[in-house]
Motif scaffolding. Structure first.
Motif, PDB file in Angstrom:
ATOM      1  N   PRO A  16      12.431 -29.732   5.319  1.00  0.00           N
ATOM      2  CA  PRO A  16      13.305 -29.100   6.311  1.00  0.00           C
ATOM      3  C   PRO A  16      13.956 -27.844   5.733  1.00  0.00           C
ATOM      4  CG  PRO A  16      13.694 -31.476   6.209  1.00  0.00           C
ATOM      5  CD  PRO A  16      12.811 -31.135   5.046  1.00  0.00           C
ATOM      6  N   GLY A  17      13.990 -26.786   6.520  1.00  0.00           N
ATOM      7  CA  GLY A  17      14.640 -25.566   6.073  1.00  0.00           C
ATOM      8  C   GLY A  17      13.758 -24.640   5.272  1.00  0.00           C
ATOM      9  N   ALA A  18      12.488 -25.021   5.071  1.00  0.00           N
ATOM     10  CA  ALA A  18      11.561 -24.151   4.348  1.00  0.00           C
ATOM     11  C   ALA A  18      10.786 -23.296   5.349  1.00  0.00           C
ATOM     12  CB  ALA A  18      10.597 -24.973   3.503  1.00  0.00           C
ATOM     13  N   VAL A  19      10.687 -21.997   5.071  1.00  0.00           N
ATOM     14  CA  VAL A  19       9.994 -21.063   5.964  1.00  0.00           C
ATOM     15  C   VAL A  19       8.939 -20.301   5.167  1.00  0.00           C
ATOM     16  CG1 VAL A  19      10.224 -19.085   7.509  1.00  0.00           C
ATOM     17  CG2 VAL A  19      12.043 -20.797   7.398  1.00  0.00           C
ATOM     18  N   TRP A  20       7.724 -20.302   5.662  1.00  0.00           N
ATOM     19  CA  TRP A  20       6.604 -19.608   5.018  1.00  0.00           C
ATOM     20  C   TRP A  20       6.631 -18.144   5.438  1.00  0.00           C
ATOM     21  CZ3 TRP A  20       3.500 -21.124   1.213  1.00  0.00           C
ATOM     22  CH2 TRP A  20       2.290 -20.475   1.000  1.00  0.00           C
ATOM     23  N   ILE A  21       6.761 -17.252   4.475  1.00  0.00           N
ATOM     24  CA  ILE A  21       6.845 -15.818   4.748  1.00  0.00           C
ATOM     25  C   ILE A  21       5.533 -15.154   4.312  1.00  0.00           C
ATOM     26  CG2 ILE A  21       8.131 -13.682   4.367  1.00  0.00           C
ATOM     27  CD1 ILE A  21       9.820 -15.803   5.706  1.00  0.00           C
ATOM     28  N   ALA A  22       4.660 -14.870   5.254  1.00  0.00           N
ATOM     29  CA  ALA A  22       3.387 -14.211   4.948  1.00  0.00           C
ATOM     30  C   ALA A  22       3.651 -12.738   4.672  1.00  0.00           C
ATOM     31  CB  ALA A  22       2.415 -14.372   6.108  1.00  0.00           C
ATOM     32  N   GLU A  50      15.577 -12.202  10.294  1.00  0.00           N
ATOM     33  CA  GLU A  50      15.570 -13.021  11.505  1.00  0.00           C
ATOM     34  C   GLU A  50      15.821 -14.493  11.173  1.00  0.00           C
ATOM     35  OE1 GLU A  50      11.936 -12.499  13.599  1.00  0.00           O
ATOM     36  OE2 GLU A  50      12.205 -10.337  13.917  1.00  0.00           O
ATOM     37  N   ASN A  51      15.139 -14.973  10.151  1.00  0.00           N
ATOM     38  CA  ASN A  51      15.303 -16.376   9.758  1.00  0.00           C
ATOM     39  C   ASN A  51      16.681 -16.635   9.177  1.00  0.00           C
ATOM     40  OD1 ASN A  51      12.560 -18.007   9.913  1.00  0.00           O
ATOM     41  ND2 ASN A  51      12.026 -15.922   9.304  1.00  0.00           N
ATOM     42  N   VAL A  52      17.206 -15.685   8.437  1.00  0.00           N
ATOM     43  CA  VAL A  52      18.526 -15.848   7.851  1.00  0.00           C
ATOM     44  C   VAL A  52      19.601 -15.861   8.938  1.00  0.00           C
ATOM     45  CG1 VAL A  52      20.262 -14.719   6.391  1.00  0.00           C
ATOM     46  CG2 VAL A  52      17.892 -14.900   5.604  1.00  0.00           C
ATOM     47  N   GLN A  53      19.455 -14.997   9.918  1.00  0.00           N
ATOM     48  CA  GLN A  53      20.427 -14.985  11.019  1.00  0.00           C
ATOM     49  C   GLN A  53      20.461 -16.328  11.736  1.00  0.00           C
ATOM     50  OE1 GLN A  53      18.998 -11.293  13.000  1.00  0.00           O
ATOM     51  NE2 GLN A  53      21.112 -10.600  12.845  1.00  0.00           N
ATOM     52  N   SER A  54      19.306 -16.926  11.938  1.00  0.00           N
ATOM     53  CA  SER A  54      19.246 -18.239  12.576  1.00  0.00           C
ATOM     54  C   SER A  54      19.954 -19.272  11.725  1.00  0.00           C
ATOM     55  CB  SER A  54      17.793 -18.665  12.800  1.00  0.00           C
ATOM     56  OG  SER A  54      17.143 -17.780  13.690  1.00  0.00           O
ATOM     57  N   CYS A  55      19.761 -19.203  10.407  1.00  0.00           N
ATOM     58  CA  CYS A  55      20.414 -20.126   9.486  1.00  0.00           C
ATOM     59  C   CYS A  55      21.938 -19.959   9.533  1.00  0.00           C
ATOM     60  CB  CYS A  55      19.893 -19.894   8.064  1.00  0.00           C
ATOM     61  SG  CYS A  55      20.710 -20.839   6.776  1.00  0.00           S
ATOM     62  N   LEU A  56      22.394 -18.721   9.544  1.00  0.00           N
ATOM     63  CA  LEU A  56      23.833 -18.465   9.570  1.00  0.00           C
ATOM     64  C   LEU A  56      24.449 -18.894  10.898  1.00  0.00           C
ATOM     65  CD1 LEU A  56      23.884 -14.939   7.889  1.00  0.00           C
ATOM     66  CD2 LEU A  56      24.477 -17.129   6.847  1.00  0.00           C
ATOM     67  N   ASP A  57      23.706 -18.687  11.982  1.00  0.00           N
ATOM     68  CA  ASP A  57      24.207 -19.087  13.304  1.00  0.00           C
ATOM     69  C   ASP A  57      24.393 -20.592  13.401  1.00  0.00           C
ATOM     70  OD1 ASP A  57      24.208 -16.472  14.120  1.00  0.00           O
ATOM     71  OD2 ASP A  57      22.293 -16.586  15.177  1.00  0.00           O
ATOM     72  N   LEU A 114      18.304 -22.848   3.430  1.00  0.00           N
ATOM     73  CA  LEU A 114      17.089 -22.144   3.833  1.00  0.00           C
ATOM     74  C   LEU A 114      16.289 -21.819   2.582  1.00  0.00           C
ATOM     75  CD1 LEU A 114      15.449 -20.687   6.101  1.00  0.00           C
ATOM     76  CD2 LEU A 114      16.833 -18.647   5.627  1.00  0.00           C
ATOM     77  N   GLN A 115      14.987 -22.120   2.626  1.00  0.00           N
ATOM     78  CA  GLN A 115      14.102 -21.806   1.500  1.00  0.00           C
ATOM     79  C   GLN A 115      13.003 -20.873   2.011  1.00  0.00           C
ATOM     80  OE1 GLN A 115      13.433 -25.224  -1.351  1.00  0.00           O
ATOM     81  NE2 GLN A 115      14.062 -26.407   0.422  1.00  0.00           N
ATOM     82  N   LEU A 116      13.033 -19.662   1.524  1.00  0.00           N
ATOM     83  CA  LEU A 116      12.080 -18.638   1.952  1.00  0.00           C
ATOM     84  C   LEU A 116      10.929 -18.619   0.947  1.00  0.00           C
ATOM     85  CD1 LEU A 116      14.811 -15.970   2.629  1.00  0.00           C
ATOM     86  CD2 LEU A 116      13.512 -17.164   4.400  1.00  0.00           C
ATOM     87  N   VAL A 117       9.763 -19.064   1.388  1.00  0.00           N
ATOM     88  CA  VAL A 117       8.601 -19.153   0.510  1.00  0.00           C
ATOM     89  C   VAL A 117       7.698 -17.948   0.779  1.00  0.00           C
ATOM     90  CG1 VAL A 117       6.700 -20.585  -0.294  1.00  0.00           C
ATOM     91  CG2 VAL A 117       8.768 -21.664   0.636  1.00  0.00           C
ATOM     92  N   LEU A 118       7.745 -16.973  -0.122  1.00  0.00           N
ATOM     93  CA  LEU A 118       6.982 -15.735   0.059  1.00  0.00           C
ATOM     94  C   LEU A 118       5.539 -15.947  -0.396  1.00  0.00           C
ATOM     95  CD1 LEU A 118       9.942 -14.795   0.207  1.00  0.00           C
ATOM     96  CD2 LEU A 118       9.255 -12.697  -0.951  1.00  0.00           C
ATOM     97  N   ASP A 119       4.606 -15.485   0.433  1.00  0.00           N
ATOM     98  CA  ASP A 119       3.192 -15.701   0.127  1.00  0.00           C
ATOM     99  C   ASP A 119       2.436 -14.391  -0.021  1.00  0.00           C
ATOM    100  OD1 ASP A 119       0.729 -17.295  -0.123  1.00  0.00           O
ATOM    101  OD2 ASP A 119       0.212 -16.361   1.788  1.00  0.00           O
TER     102      ASP A 119
END
Length: 226
Positions: free
Chosen positions: A192-198, A217-224, A139-144
């Motif tokens: 794949p696996g990149a999520v844009w965090i506004a 929320e996104n991390v829980q989905s990744c762990l699940d 998972l790659q969390l891209v903070l904006d």
């Protein structure tokens, strides 16, 4: 082991949100390890710091993209070689990383000296994930954050060993930060696996806890998925 990276331009709150997530994961019973790159106190990371401060006339914004990317990549390769040799990743459930391969691909392709040159994004991915064999993030969390707001956050960082009280070369250049933000957006839509965090709404920064909740929320989905 799940690998989660925090990406984004300078001053988006990556360190703060990584600490928030580490706390939530530990409270949920996960064994967590955190890393931050570059590692300025290590051999290759020390040279990165020199480039970013322009020490001895060596400037990160003037070195060709592939050469600059290699210094950042070697810093990570050295870190993982040391961690694996020492067994420091044994039993770790979640590895959190502040600035990873995506940051290397972005920043070594949007400097003034890179404009008009072939894109090196795939070169960076092949170098770090392929040749050096460091872990691909799940998972790659891209903070904006808007560049002006991000710049004010950088001003609040205070003293840092590699640059003192000043900004490094990349942090100080508004044009680089603006182009980096745009490039992060482009790549986040493709990888794949990149999520844009506004991290802003209506021109204002969101509360730390609200951003952290969305990340969770996104991390829980990744762990699940694991």
């Amino acid at each position: 082991m799940r690998v989660i990276s925090f990406e984004g331009i300078d001053g988006t709150g990556k360190s703060v949100q990584m600490a928030e997530l580490a706390g939530r994961l530990c409270a949920a019973g996960y064994l967590v390890k955190t890393l931050s790159f570059p590692m300025y106190d290590r051999y290759f990371g020390g040279f990165v710091g020199e480039y970013l401060t322009g020490k001895d006339g060596l400037r990160a914004d003037a070195v060709d993209g592939k050469s600059m990317a290699l210094w950042f990549a070697l810093d990570r390769w050295e870190a993982f070689r040391r961690l694996e040799a020492g067994g420091d990743l044994d039993g770790v459930d979640v590895l959190l990383i502040n600035r990873y391969v995506l940051s290397n691909a972005v920043y070594q392709s949007i400097r003034d000296c890179d404009l008009g040159k072939p894109d090196i994004t795939q070169f960076v991915f092949d170098l770090e994930y392929g040749h050096f064999g460091i872990p691909t993030p799940d998972l790659q969390l891209v903070l904006d954050v808007e560049p002006n707001d991000a710049a004010r956050n950088v001003d609040k960082k205070g003293y840092r060993d590699y640059v003192g009280d000043a900004k490094d070369l990349y942090e100080a250049m508004d044009s680089i930060q603006t182009r980096a933000r745009r490039r992060y957006r482009e790549l986040a839509d493709k990888i794949p696996g990149a999520v844009w965090i506004a991290c802003m709404r209506d021109g204002k920064l969101l509360p730390i806890g609200e951003i952290a909740a969305y990340i969770w929320e996104n991390v829980q989905s990744c762990l699940d998925e694991g």
